[in-house]
Design an enzyme around this catalytic site. Sequence first.
Site, PDB file in Angstrom:
ATOM      1  N   HIS A 348       5.555  -3.886  -0.457  1.00  0.00           N
ATOM      2  CA  HIS A 348       4.737  -4.224  -1.018  1.00  0.00           C
ATOM      3  C   HIS A 348       4.157  -3.530  -1.703  1.00  0.00           C
ATOM      4  CE1 HIS A 348       4.761  -8.760   0.908  1.00  0.00           C
ATOM      5  NE2 HIS A 348       5.237  -7.945   1.815  1.00  0.00           N
ATOM      6  N   LYS A 527     -10.501  -8.075  -4.203  1.00  0.00           N
ATOM      7  CA  LYS A 527     -10.254  -7.568  -3.449  1.00  0.00           C
ATOM      8  C   LYS A 527     -10.084  -6.143  -2.699  1.00  0.00           C
ATOM      9  CE  LYS A 527      -8.566  -6.699  -8.068  1.00  0.00           C
ATOM     10  NZ  LYS A 527      -7.360  -7.591  -7.470  1.00  0.00           N
ATOM     11  N   ARG A 528      -9.448  -5.669  -1.525  1.00  0.00           N
ATOM     12  CA  ARG A 528      -9.705  -4.703  -0.791  1.00  0.00           C
ATOM     13  C   ARG A 528     -10.184  -3.521  -1.828  1.00  0.00           C
ATOM     14  NH1 ARG A 528      -4.716  -3.322   2.036  1.00  0.00           N
ATOM     15  NH2 ARG A 528      -3.750  -3.712  -0.005  1.00  0.00           N
ATOM     16  N   LYS A 533      -7.321   0.252  -7.166  1.00  0.00           N
ATOM     17  CA  LYS A 533      -7.563  -0.963  -7.388  1.00  0.00           C
ATOM     18  C   LYS A 533      -9.064  -0.822  -9.251  1.00  0.00           C
ATOM     19  CE  LYS A 533      -6.127  -3.230  -3.899  1.00  0.00           C
ATOM     20  NZ  LYS A 533      -5.164  -4.712  -4.308  1.00  0.00           N
ATOM     21  N   THR A 635      -2.236 -10.895  -4.927  1.00  0.00           N
ATOM     22  CA  THR A 635      -1.726 -12.412  -5.656  1.00  0.00           C
ATOM     23  C   THR A 635      -3.430 -13.099  -5.836  1.00  0.00           C
ATOM     24  OG1 THR A 635      -2.620 -12.224  -4.005  1.00  0.00           O
ATOM     25  CG2 THR A 635      -0.499 -12.868  -4.049  1.00  0.00           C
ATOM     26  N   LYS A 639      -4.623 -16.333  -8.577  1.00  0.00           N
ATOM     27  CA  LYS A 639      -5.690 -17.580  -8.142  1.00  0.00           C
ATOM     28  C   LYS A 639      -6.547 -17.675  -9.246  1.00  0.00           C
ATOM     29  CE  LYS A 639      -4.137 -16.505  -2.940  1.00  0.00           C
ATOM     30  NZ  LYS A 639      -5.397 -15.623  -2.307  1.00  0.00           N
TER      31      LYS A 639
HETATM   32  C1  4GP Z   1      -0.274  -5.603  -1.209  1.00  0.00           C
HETATM   33  C2  4GP Z   1      -0.078  -5.466  -2.424  1.00  0.00           C
HETATM   34  O1  4GP Z   1      -0.845  -4.502  -2.743  1.00  0.00           O
HETATM   35  C3  4GP Z   1      -0.167  -6.189  -3.542  1.00  0.00           C
HETATM   36  O2  4GP Z   1      -0.261  -6.037  -4.416  1.00  0.00           O
HETATM   37  C4  4GP Z   1       0.073  -7.740  -3.824  1.00  0.00           C
HETATM   38  O3  4GP Z   1       0.763  -8.290  -4.044  1.00  0.00           O
HETATM   39  C5  4GP Z   1      -0.126  -7.927  -1.595  1.00  0.00           C
HETATM   40  O4  4GP Z   1       0.798  -7.569  -0.622  1.00  0.00           O
HETATM   41  C6  4GP Z   1       1.787  -8.947  -1.188  1.00  0.00           C
HETATM   42  O5  4GP Z   1       2.697  -8.729  -1.623  1.00  0.00           O
HETATM   43  N1  4GP Z   1       0.648  -4.773   0.027  1.00  0.00           N
HETATM   44  C7  4GP Z   1      -0.658  -5.578   0.999  1.00  0.00           C
HETATM   45  C8  4GP Z   1      -0.298  -3.840   2.120  1.00  0.00           C
HETATM   46  O6  4GP Z   1      -1.870  -6.292   1.268  1.00  0.00           O
HETATM   47  O7  4GP Z   1      -1.176  -3.551   2.985  1.00  0.00           O
HETATM   48  O8  4GP Z   1       0.649  -2.988   1.789  1.00  0.00           O
END
Ligand code: 4GP
Length: 797
Positions: A348, A527-528, A533, A635, A639
């Site tokens: 991810h 988002k975080r 970001k 994601t 949405k």
């Molecule tokens: C996240 C990614 O940062 C995000 O781009 C992606 O959409 C999501 O996973 C699902 O695939 N990564 C995390 C992490 O949440 O903790 O690495």
Amino acid sequence: MTASEMKNAILHHLVYTLGKDAAHAKTYDWRMALSFAVRDQIVDRWFEATRRTYAEHRKRVYYLSLEFLIGRLLKDAVINMRLEEAVQDALDALKIDWHELLEDEPDAALGNGGLGRLAACFMESQATLGLPAMGYGIRYEHGLFRQSFEDGRQVEEPEDWLSQTHAWEFVRPEVAIDIGFGGHVQEIGSRANWYPSEMLIAMAHDTPVIGWKGRWGNTLRLWESRPMHGFDLARFNRGDYAAAAEPEALARTLSRVLYPDDHTEQGKELRLKQEFFHTAASIRDIIRRFESEYDDLKLLPKKAAIQINDTHPAIAGPELVRILHDERGMDFEEAVGIARNTISYTNHTLLPEALETWGEARMGRLLPRHMQLIDRIDDLHRRETGTGHVNAHQDGKVHMGTLGFIMAHKVNGVAALHTELQKTTVFKDLHELHPDRIVNQTNGVTPRRWLLSCNPRLASLITEGIGDGWVDHAEDLEKIEPLVADPAWLDRYAAAKKANKVDLSNWIAETMEIGVDPDAIFDIQVKRIHEYKRQHLNLLETIAHWQEIRDNPNAGWVPRVKIFGGKAFPNYIYAKDMVRLANDMARVMNSDPLTSRYLKVVFPPNYNVSLAERLIPAADLSEQISTAGKEASGTGNMKLTLNGALTIGTLDGANVEIRELVGAENFFLFGMTAEEVMARRAEAGHAARAIAEDHRLARALEAIRSGIFSPDEPGRYHSITENLSHHDYFMVCSDFTDYWRAQREVDTAFTDPKDWARKAALNTARAGWFSSDRTIRGYMKDIWHTDAAPQVADAAE
Ligand code: 4GP
């Protein structure tokens, strides 16, 4: 189910399950009674799905994830079981407010962000598709911390969703699995016995996950850690009360808290223990279930697919090999082959610091046998590939990404660009050795929660126009395209958005005491909080915009509400500074008589799934502004698109695919590409040059430096301004000018409300591909090699 049957079921549970008289029942009691009444409706269907899976000897998919960001479950269950009307009417008859009950449910935040929420969407889609599947996670007593602001600063408080009974779970004390750590290994030829020095128990808690129309139900099984030996009565009787309780307290710490992701150093050992605890319990459970049906372990890859969600469960490979080889006596190479054909791995992130590694000393101490097996797996891999330079165990560390890759038959990225970048960056060497292993599965989101449930106004407008087929065939949303040409329909589309914005404005007024104009552009970045970001890019643009309005307050500005939501990890100081800056800016700007009609900054605290459900339907503009090459997929972007927000974004992650599908003319693109970013980064002095070339950017940075937003502490944001001026790894300065340009395009576009509504509606119409149903079908075909089962009959409305 009729409303009166529902009413009776609620009253029955109120009295006989909760032991409450209706005259004294509180919101909590009514919510629990309703949840139990709804849960009863689910159970038979859930059992039926399990029975069929056994009877038809179906292949099962096991989704192993340290995170499941499920949020609230009551509304999901009611909607998927099509009980909305019955529930509404029953509650009306009882004079109970449905929305109050919904708001009373704790938001189960067993995840940090995208990765965890994806796992939750996948569970729902698997159930909707009728795919026999099971999710395995940890039942964290405390999920992601609760965020509040004090003087604009982020304050973290423990989240305690389990302080009340969790209505949806069934405890399974009989499913208790022994988990060991440490100790020694006794080798007997190629095999070994492992004698751990520390033992504890993993106990299962099952939550049914019901798909659309109740056609299929799967299980989310969460492990709780328990002590092997309970309370020490002898010690207690000697008066040593604390010591008597100690073993229990220690054992329980394992499932006590969700870790902020692995960008952090803290609590490394506990984190590794959590990972092994989760994975070992899940693998044992999988093998136990398999052996109850089949007696030949060679059939495992035919009957089970184990998906590991990022590297956190990557110890699954060695653990499965240990069971097959050490415990069941299978030849080592064959055991590796079987494990590999069963397991697949989703990556991810491309951030190098997020790829987990464990020091060999720690790993060797906690998991001595696994350490030996990892070396043998490396050795076998070197022989298979005739190469020496790619090892999971290298430079004194175990590289979990490499281990995950070597022990999987497929490795997938989560958006097209991310998958391609994997091949040329993090997994370049491994990809050259195994050119068929990496595949792409672009993420998706469930349209049940992220449109039908969170945006009822838009959902019913769509259903009225094209029927409800889109709910489980989201690609059917394209059928609204002809309606988009009809001005009357478009007015209704715009009216639904407006009503959502009015709701949100009211909520902001009530909870934050900030007045916002529902006719303004609702510009949302949720988002975080992270440098990649680039919330600070948005903040800088906000400052520059504010300054221009101040320069010329009567120039007919297009009103904007900048809405932020997100948490910064507790020890990520830079991100916490960004949160504080946003809050400091909000304080100054929202009370500025010259500008506040045109610009407001709103940062509601404690962003979580429920808050996302509130914000997303009201968004006009979706901020997806990461440095190209850094966001794996995103994601939230999907949405927001689905709910008719236009994106302002870079060519990063799934933005690329979103733009292709919705059309370049319905998307505000800006910024460097991933390649350009890499080239620019190599140029010395890129940040200083960008600042020198853009007076707005220079002035915005100067405003922060001058202490306008922090008069009591002018140097508060020194680290941000210094970093941006001299280092700027994430290219905020270099992308600023183009971002500013794109934002002014947004202003212009918004002044034509009809055309804006048309673009928004086209975003909705063309976002169906981003359904997680499509993603799961992709995994089924390319990775799991499995079919859906014929489903149970639809739950009647
Ligand atoms: C996240 C990614 O940062 C995000 O781009 C992606 O959409 C999501 O996973 C699902 O695939 N990564 C995390 C992490 O949440 O903790 O690495």
